[in-house]
Design a protein around this motif. Structure first.
Motif, short mmCIF file in Angstrom:
data_model
loop_
_atom_site.label_atom_id
_atom_site.label_comp_id
_atom_site.label_asym_id
_atom_site.label_seq_id
_atom_site.Cartn_x
_atom_site.Cartn_y
_atom_site.Cartn_z
N UNK A 308 -19.29 38.84 40.47
CA UNK A 308 -20.69 38.40 40.46
C UNK A 308 -21.06 37.75 39.13
N UNK A 309 -20.67 38.38 38.04
CA UNK A 309 -21.08 37.88 36.72
C UNK A 309 -20.27 36.65 36.31
N UNK A 310 -18.96 36.70 36.50
CA UNK A 310 -18.14 35.59 36.03
C UNK A 310 -18.21 34.37 36.93
N UNK A 311 -18.48 34.57 38.22
CA UNK A 311 -18.57 33.42 39.12
C UNK A 311 -19.94 32.75 39.03
N UNK A 312 -20.99 33.55 39.14
CA UNK A 312 -22.35 32.98 39.08
C UNK A 312 -22.76 32.65 37.65
N UNK A 313 -22.16 33.34 36.68
CA UNK A 313 -22.57 33.13 35.29
C UNK A 313 -22.33 31.70 34.82
N UNK A 314 -21.28 31.07 35.33
CA UNK A 314 -20.98 29.69 34.92
C UNK A 314 -22.11 28.76 35.31
N UNK A 315 -22.49 28.79 36.60
CA UNK A 315 -23.55 27.88 37.06
C UNK A 315 -24.89 28.26 36.45
N UNK A 316 -25.12 29.55 36.21
CA UNK A 316 -26.40 29.96 35.62
C UNK A 316 -26.54 29.39 34.21
N UNK A 317 -25.47 29.46 33.43
CA UNK A 317 -25.52 28.91 32.08
C UNK A 317 -25.68 27.39 32.13
N UNK A 318 -25.01 26.74 33.06
CA UNK A 318 -25.14 25.30 33.19
C UNK A 318 -26.56 24.91 33.59
#
Length: 400
Positions: A308-318
């Motif tokens: 959840x954190x590593x997959x969605x975290x990329x797009x969230x930061x972008x």
């Protein structure tokens, strides 16, 4: 069409994950067994690579945002290819440090560069393609990490460290093929920030980056403490450690793919927060578990949280930095690199002073602190800046 680029991106991520995971578990052993380094010198060697990555990753991210196209990604995969090729020819400690700082550190930027390219290409597709595509790519990366160590072990048994290093160098070099097949990188419409403050210095960005850094610190430190807890405190066989790691890795894949089914209206911050809270629960369960079944169940929870954190975290930061995709992805990557630098010290000191159970509970507190930082970061819409028409592509000859 943007969807036509997805197979090439999937190939890039699969090859990158295999290359990383083939050498990752064995680089320490190369230093100790082949180069005959002391534990301290091995630690310094790995730290030099990480520190180099902390500087190279944002530098290549800035180059990407300035219209450099694919070449930063090409540099990030060819540098470690040359580095591992060079490692196969020497055991001189001075040369190892130079190779680590000059070539291997750049390889830590490859993940960020590939995912920045993916966002740029997939943003041209309709609907929620960027988020779903990133989740698919992250799932493939997890799959590669389930396969790569097996290939690395086979290469090591077949030809020793020379064979493993040469195969790793080849794997990194081959990534350039799907990178070149991607074609010209689309020109990203530049945005005019609503605030004069640089994007990476904005409060939400700093809080989210710190939140990810704490999550990764807990993850890496927990990876150090768990094997010791299982084998020393619980007196379980060494094979259980490998089994627990495999269950976690396998759980990540369907969890990341399952996130693709979430409707676009679901706020990513809420899913990220649930993942971090699940991680806190994991660190509360493991210290009170002694049998294998509850430990295995806890690893499933760990895998879902990491996905959840590593997959969605990329797009969230972008999404927080829409005008700087390269720097946003680099910032996300550096959160892990920085965590990997300090996690060993955190876990080792806590385990020595407080014991292995307490070290795991400390990891839970660190993850809880990450939750609080994420809550305090105000959600930011996907578009936080006004779009400015891009200049004529001919004015940016470096785009490729």
């Amino acid at each position: 069409m943007a969807e036509a680029k997805l197979p090439h991106l999937l190939a890039c991520v699969l090859l990158l994950g295999i290359a990383d995971s083939m050498i990752g578990p064995y680089l320490v052993l190369f230093g100790a067994d082949r180069a005959r380094l002391s534990p301290l010198r091995v630690g310094v060697f790995l730290s030099v690579i990480a520190v180099s990555g902390l500087f190279v990753t944002p530098w290549l991210g800035r180059r990407f945002d300035r219209g450099a196209g694919r070449w930063p990604a090409v540099v990030a995969v060819l540098a470690p290819a040359a580095g591992y090729l060079a490692l196969s020819t020497t055991t001189s400690y001075t040369l190892l440090l130079l190779i680590g700082a000059g070539l291997l550190g750049a390889g830590l930027a490859a993940f960020s560069q590939v995912f920045a390219l993916a966002r740029t290409h997939l943003d041209r597709a309709s609907g929620d393609a960027a988020r779903r595509g990133t989740l698919a790519l992250r799932s493939v990366f997890s799959l590669a990490w389930a396969v790569g160590p097996i290939l690395g072990a086979a290469a090591l048994a077949w030809r020793g460290y020379s064979g493993l290093l040469l195969l790793t160098a080849l794997a990194f070099a081959v990534i350039t093929a799907p990178l070149l097949l991607l074609g010209t990188t689309p020109v990203t419409p530049r945005t005019a920030p609503q605030s004069p403050t640089p994007s990476w210095l904005r409060r939400p960005v700093l809080l989210v980056a710190a939140s990810f850094a704490l999550f990764n610190t807990a993850m890496c430190a927990g990876s150090v403490a768990l094997p010791l807890y299982v084998t020393r405190t619980l007196a379980r066989p060494d094979g259980d450690v490998g089994l627990l790691a495999s269950v976690c890795a396998v759980a990540e894949i369907p969890a990341a793919l399952g996130l693709m089914l979430l409707p676009a209206r679901v706020r990513q911050q809420r899913v990220l927060l649930l993942g971090m809270l699940l991680f806190v629960l994991y660190f509360a369960l493991v210290p009170v578990s002694s049998g294998l079944p509850p430990l295995l169940a806890a690893q499933v929870a760990r895998g879902v949280a990491i996905a959840a954190v590593n997959a969605l975290g990329i797009t969230y930061m972008q999404d927080l930095m829409p005008e700087a995709t390269g720097r946003a992805t680099a910032l996300f990557g550096n959160a892990f690199i920085a965590a990997s630098l300090i996690s060993g010290l955190v876990a080792g000191a806590a385990a020595q002073v407080l014991g292995y159970r307490a070290a795991l509970l400390l990891c839970g507190l660190i993850s809880a602190a990450g939750c609080l930082l994420l809550i305090s970061a105000r959600p930011v819409p996907r578009a936080t800046a006004a779009t400015v028409e891009p200049p004529d592509v001919s004015a940016r000859p470096g785009q490729a």
